[in-house]
Design an enzyme around this catalytic site. Sequence first.
Site, mmCIF file in Angstrom:
data_model
loop_
_atom_site.group_PDB
_atom_site.id
_atom_site.type_symbol
_atom_site.label_atom_id
_atom_site.label_comp_id
_atom_site.label_asym_id
_atom_site.label_seq_id
_atom_site.Cartn_x
_atom_site.Cartn_y
_atom_site.Cartn_z
ATOM 1 N N HIS A 375 -4.758 2.974 4.495
ATOM 2 C CA HIS A 375 -3.873 4.191 3.985
ATOM 3 C C HIS A 375 -4.125 4.222 2.547
ATOM 4 C CE1 HIS A 375 -2.187 0.011 2.955
ATOM 5 N NE2 HIS A 375 -1.566 0.930 2.068
ATOM 6 N N ASP A 376 -4.630 3.514 1.907
ATOM 7 C CA ASP A 376 -4.880 3.974 0.639
ATOM 8 C C ASP A 376 -6.502 4.180 0.027
ATOM 9 O OD1 ASP A 376 -2.490 4.263 -0.497
ATOM 10 O OD2 ASP A 376 -2.351 2.091 -1.143
ATOM 11 N N LYS A 379 -8.010 5.858 -2.800
ATOM 12 C CA LYS A 379 -7.921 5.353 -4.242
ATOM 13 C C LYS A 379 -9.286 5.096 -4.653
ATOM 14 C CE LYS A 379 -3.166 3.744 -4.249
ATOM 15 N NZ LYS A 379 -2.520 2.296 -4.216
ATOM 16 N N HIS A 430 1.483 9.122 4.588
ATOM 17 C CA HIS A 430 2.277 7.985 4.244
ATOM 18 C C HIS A 430 3.220 7.937 2.809
ATOM 19 C CE1 HIS A 430 -1.193 6.682 1.632
ATOM 20 N NE2 HIS A 430 -0.325 5.522 1.324
#
Length: 521
Positions: A375-376, A379, A430
Amino acid sequence: MSENDLIFAPEAPPEPEASASLPWKIMIVDDEPGVHDITTLALKSVSFSGRPLEFIHCYSGKQACESIIKHPDVAMMMLDVVMETDHAGLDVVKFVREVANNHTVRIILRTGQPGRAPEREVITAFDINDYKDKTELTSSKLFTLVYSCLRSYRDIVAIDASKKGLSRVIDASAHIFKLSAVENFTRGVLEQLVALVSGKPDAVLIKSKTDVDGLVVSYEKEHWNLVAGTGRFTQVADLNQRANFGVFNKLLDMVMQQKRFVYQDRTYAAYFEDRQGNVNVLILDGVDSSESVDNDIIQIFMRNVSIAYENIKLQLDLEETQREIVCLLGEAVERRSMETGNHVRRVAAMSELLALASGLSEEESAILRYASPLHDLGKIAIPDSILNKPGTHTPEETLIMRTHAEIGYQMLAASNRKVLKAAAVIAHEHHERWDGKGYPQGKSGNDIHINGRITAIADVFDALANDRCYKKAWPMDKILDLFRQEKGKHFDPQLVDLLFERLDEIKVIQSQYQDKISSPI
């Protein structure tokens, strides 16, 4: 009753084998009683392949038609032509082949009036197997005729049984190829095989008067392990010790030594080794005799099974590798944020829990679990000075930080894999909010994908419940107060309700995957 009592209870004394004494049925169709008497007398002491003859007497064509329906397993029919009509016998031939659809019975046309039914015309026009004048059928010739017909009937039935067996193998193989999990696949194999060898009269592989129970075991590291079972073996588990197989030990030893099929005490065992050298043994318990097993059909079936089994294991290995890579990528991103990888594990487990609670299928929930660790992912493109800043971000830094949702989506969107396609949606959505005030697209309500809504709750809950580089973990009461306040604003209200309903299970997940702050990589 203990587990071993259930599995290895003493067998009942075997019943006498009936197959060897089943008679061959011979139908005599003639309107003259004397023909019946003479034929029966000439053949009364005859047996074929260890089985006696049984005579069925019919005195008219009508009676013959009724009898062939009652006795479809008649091996041979000795049929007169002229009975209640001049062509009664020929009408019976048509009925047997076309109406009763019986093409296995051997039909011998016997006539005392060959002029009424010329041999060449009858043989050409009717599906009979021989034509005899009654005057030429001496006792010796009748004996030869019966033996010849019974041999033909036996071979035709065997060929037909093999065709049915191959058809069932194809059908069974098609069914088991639909099963993916190894345990389900193996159980499906057993169920299909036991169906093939059931005690029905037309069963091909095994004709048994009792139910047949199936078991598949594998040999690894000098131990026998249960793979799957049917019948009384269905509920048996954890038979991973050699001694637990009780009365099967001797049979298994024989199978391993001979590397082929073995029959002993009404139990049939077959040895199979795949191309990887993995050894499996199929055990069928409740088989009346080894002669009743068609080993060729079983070998064909199991050869198909072996190929499919290897393919499934390869597929599972590849899928497991993909899942592990996904999780490692998620952990790498978290470690770069000075966190441990257990954040993504907790989010994955919580997401699956909430997905199942919300009504998603097991497959959809599993995909969400495997996809949520990414989900990240975006980053990875955020500078360390912003990503690991302990204080509040400036407006410019906030804008840069928020680009990770779009970056993650772009990195994953090109994939056609289910897990990565789901991960792209999760990465993108999200951070959206139920009230439409989120980013990057400002979606609201049900326009936000369910996977994004679920992951948002799991991500925020876990971030608040654990230490981060920029904050300490919140007390549980404070976390729950925030979710009450943000219900219907930040978060899907129904999913928040499910969060509270499953709070005990979520706390268990939190305790299973505890972590400590780590150094950045």
